[in-house]
Design an enzyme around this catalytic site. Structure first.
Site, short mmCIF file in Angstrom:
data_model
loop_
_atom_site.label_atom_id
_atom_site.label_comp_id
_atom_site.label_asym_id
_atom_site.label_seq_id
_atom_site.Cartn_x
_atom_site.Cartn_y
_atom_site.Cartn_z
N CYS A 39 -8.49 -2.48 5.82
CA CYS A 39 -8.54 -1.55 6.94
C CYS A 39 -9.96 -1.51 7.45
CB CYS A 39 -8.01 -0.18 6.54
SG CYS A 39 -9.22 0.90 5.83
N ASP A 88 -16.14 11.04 3.74
CA ASP A 88 -15.54 11.44 5.02
C ASP A 88 -16.48 12.28 5.89
OD1 ASP A 88 -13.17 10.14 4.69
OD2 ASP A 88 -12.02 11.88 4.05
N LYS A 128 -5.53 17.52 6.61
CA LYS A 128 -4.74 16.29 6.72
C LYS A 128 -4.57 15.63 5.36
CE LYS A 128 -6.69 12.22 7.91
NZ LYS A 128 -6.30 11.10 7.04
N ASN A 129 -5.68 15.47 4.63
CA ASN A 129 -5.58 14.72 3.38
C ASN A 129 -4.77 15.46 2.32
OD1 ASN A 129 -6.98 12.64 4.50
ND2 ASN A 129 -8.94 13.11 3.51
N ARG A 170 -5.25 11.23 14.82
CA ARG A 170 -4.74 11.12 13.45
C ARG A 170 -5.25 12.28 12.59
NH1 ARG A 170 -6.83 6.66 10.59
NH2 ARG A 170 -5.78 7.81 8.98
N ARG A 200 -10.16 -1.68 0.38
CA ARG A 200 -9.24 -0.63 -0.09
C ARG A 200 -8.04 -1.15 -0.88
NH1 ARG A 200 -8.85 4.00 4.45
NH2 ARG A 200 -8.72 5.36 2.65
C1 UD1 Z 1 -11.10 7.81 -0.20
C2 UD1 Z 1 -12.11 8.85 -0.59
C3 UD1 Z 1 -11.62 10.18 -0.07
C4 UD1 Z 1 -11.38 10.06 1.43
C5 UD1 Z 1 -10.47 8.89 1.79
C6 UD1 Z 1 -10.38 8.63 3.29
C7 UD1 Z 1 -13.43 9.16 -2.63
C8 UD1 Z 1 -13.50 9.03 -4.10
N1 UD1 Z 1 -12.30 8.85 -2.03
O1 UD1 Z 1 -9.85 8.14 -0.79
O2 UD1 Z 1 -12.58 11.18 -0.32
O3 UD1 Z 1 -10.79 11.23 1.93
O4 UD1 Z 1 -10.99 7.72 1.19
O5 UD1 Z 1 -11.60 8.26 3.81
O6 UD1 Z 1 -14.38 9.60 -2.02
N2 UD1 Z 1 -10.33 1.64 -5.43
C9 UD1 Z 1 -10.02 0.52 -6.14
N3 UD1 Z 1 -8.71 0.32 -6.50
C10 UD1 Z 1 -7.72 1.21 -6.19
C11 UD1 Z 1 -8.07 2.38 -5.47
C12 UD1 Z 1 -9.39 2.57 -5.11
O7 UD1 Z 1 -10.88 -0.31 -6.43
O8 UD1 Z 1 -6.57 0.99 -6.56
C13 UD1 Z 1 -11.74 1.90 -5.03
C14 UD1 Z 1 -11.89 1.94 -3.50
O9 UD1 Z 1 -12.07 0.66 -2.93
C15 UD1 Z 1 -13.08 2.82 -3.34
C16 UD1 Z 1 -12.94 3.82 -4.50
O10 UD1 Z 1 -12.11 3.18 -5.45
O11 UD1 Z 1 -14.27 2.12 -3.51
C17 UD1 Z 1 -12.36 5.16 -4.12
O12 UD1 Z 1 -11.13 4.95 -3.43
P1 UD1 Z 1 -9.98 6.02 -3.35
O13 UD1 Z 1 -10.50 7.34 -3.71
O14 UD1 Z 1 -8.78 5.53 -4.03
O15 UD1 Z 1 -9.64 5.96 -1.81
P2 UD1 Z 1 -8.79 6.98 -1.05
O16 UD1 Z 1 -7.73 7.58 -1.87
O17 UD1 Z 1 -8.44 6.31 0.23
#
Ligand code: UD1
Length: 428
Positions: A123, A314, A22-23, A406, A128
């Site tokens: 969320c 995850d 999915k991802n 999902r 996030r």
């Molecule tokens: C994250 C997970 C990913 C998982 C997905 C769904 C990590 C590094 N990422 O990806 O493995 O598949 O959730 O569960 O394990 N952040 C900020 N600012 C931003 C973007 C992120 O502060 O603009 C912070 C987030 O709050 C979090 C960290 O960075 O603490 C990692 O987030 P990110 O990897 O961007 O989240 P996803 O891409 O959703």
């Protein structure tokens, strides 16, 4: 509303085919925005999120066509064609439904010189933010404006982005994906430092290279991207879902069974396999995938989530369910998201003994879990409740199944094929 009903206590044994990730799918699909030519993705999982993403792309002018699979192919085959972009706006209604919608920002900006995307908001698993997505694009020359809940990004004079260097203060999967997709069509060179190295990012880079992009350092934290004038279409197979594979490995563990994860790639899930082995499971590799078998009781673990190659956030909820039945106390730490223990109150209702202290959890193994009606809050949390239900004494009903839909393709079908008593029930 549908629910998943399980009668626990069956030992699971047999083959489980692993679907496309999915991802990965959700970051490969927006690449269609980067070219006028056709992009065909194979091994796409049949999931609600994939359909929602296709719907978003349709709104932007991308036609999506699902075709029958060809001989030797698995999953679904979708051809995406963006010969004309009709809108550069990803509306709130779409982004609210699926956070991954923000992944149209980078490619749309690269192709059209502008993009307007709704801010996603919070969320269930935490705040996030998307500040890093915006900062990296700004470093590459984008102008960013925030107004009325939307972010508008534009390239100078609506042309191509210049490109630039950016060092991520924290590893972000989504921001790395957006940056890579924006950089491939930039005028100049982009260097990303401390970039995420998740296998799904490798998959994204490999697709972009197949489309004609110039990317060096694939699989490392330092990506060097030389922008090109245009990209071509291609056909590309989505990687197998390492989180789905890990989740079913936990199903083998919690039911004392043995499952063959057909199509799973060991190199994508080393941290998960290490943790399973430490928990006492037997791991065998064969040419079709990975076999995970229980081997006596489950041992307790100390696990801390971290970006790849660390233990994936995850997988945390599913391991917690499994460790709830280990012989001893386990310690879990969630370092990626501040609120990712929403499954704990529900697991407790099934007899799990878990204490939360901020981002840490102590899981004291119990002899037996008991079935209950439980409510899912997010995708992986739902899977942890299914796992607990598979091992529990009595009946479990997992409500809010749309979370599972999902991210887990044909869940009840795959689990019944290996001996689980599980079915989908539709409320009258
Ligand atoms: C994250 C997970 C990913 C998982 C997905 C769904 C990590 C590094 N990422 O990806 O493995 O598949 O959730 O569960 O394990 N952040 C900020 N600012 C931003 C973007 C992120 O502060 O603009 C912070 C987030 O709050 C979090 C960290 O960075 O603490 C990692 O987030 P990110 O990897 O961007 O989240 P996803 O891409 O959703």
């Amino acid at each position: 509303m549908d629910s998943i009903w399980i009668k626990g206590g069956k030992t699971l044994e047999g083959d489980i085919p692993i679907s496309g990730a999915k991802n990965a799918a959700l970051t490969l699909m927006p690449c269609a925005l980067l070219t006028e030519e056709k992009l065909t993705l194979t091994n796409l999982p049949r999931l609600a999120d994939v359909d929602t993403f296709a719907h978003l792309l349709n709104q932007l002018g991308v036609s999506t066509h699902v075709a029958g699979v060809k001989k030797g192919e698995v999953g679904r085959r979708m051809t995406l064609e963006a010969d004309e972009i009709v809108s550069t706006v990803a509306p709130y209604d779409m982004v609210r439904k699926m956070r991954a919608s923000v992944l149209v920002l980078g490619p749309m900006l690269a192709r059209m010189g502008e993009a307007t995307v709704s801010l996603p908001g919070g969320c269930a698993i935490g705040d996030r933010p998307i500040d890093l997505h915006l900062k990296v694009l700004e470093c590459m020359g984008a102008e960013i404006e925030l107004a009325a809940g939307y972010v508008k990004a534009s390239a100078p004079r609506g042309g191509r982005l210049p490109g630039g260097d950016f060092s991520f203060p924290v590893v972000s999967v989504g921001a790395t994906e957006n940056a890579v997709m924006a950089a491939v069509l930039a005028k100049g060179k982009t260097q990303l430092f401390n970039a995420a190295r998740e296998p799904e990012i490798v998959d994204l880079c490999n697709l972009l290279v197949a489309m004609g992009a110039k990317i060096k350092g694939i699989g490392s934290a330092h990506l060097i991207i030389e922008g090109v004038e245009g990209l071509n279409g291609t056909t590309y197979e989505v990687m197998p879902d390492r989180i789905e594979a890990g989740s079913y490995a936990c199903a083998a563990g919690i039911t004392g069974g043995s499952l063959n994860l057909i199509g799973a790639r060991p190199e994508d899930m080393q941290a998960t396999l290490n943790a399973l082995a430490q928990a006492g499971l037997m791991i065998e590799f064969h040419d079709k995938g990975i076999k995970v078998s229980a081997n006596g009781g489950l041992k307790p673990l100390a696990l801390s989530t971290s970006p790849f190659p660390g233990f994936a956030t995850d997988m945390q909820a599913q391991f917690m369910a499994m460790l709830a039945m280990a012989k001893g106390d386990s310690f879990l730490e969630e370092t990626i998201f501040e609120n990712r223990y929403m499954h704990v109150p529900e697991l407790r209702r099934m007899g799990a003994d878990v204490d939360i202290h901020g981002r840490s959890a102590i899981v004291r193994g119990v002899e037996q879990l008991t079935g209950a009606s439980v409510m899912a809050t997010d995708l992986r949390a739902s899977m942890s409740l299914v796992l607990a239900g598979l091992a529990a004494e009595g009946e479990t009903e997992v409500l809010r199944v749309y979370h599972l839909d999902r991210g887990y393709e044909r869940l009840e079908e795959k689990l019944s094929a290996v001996g689980a008593t599980i079915e989908r029930r539709t409320a009258g």
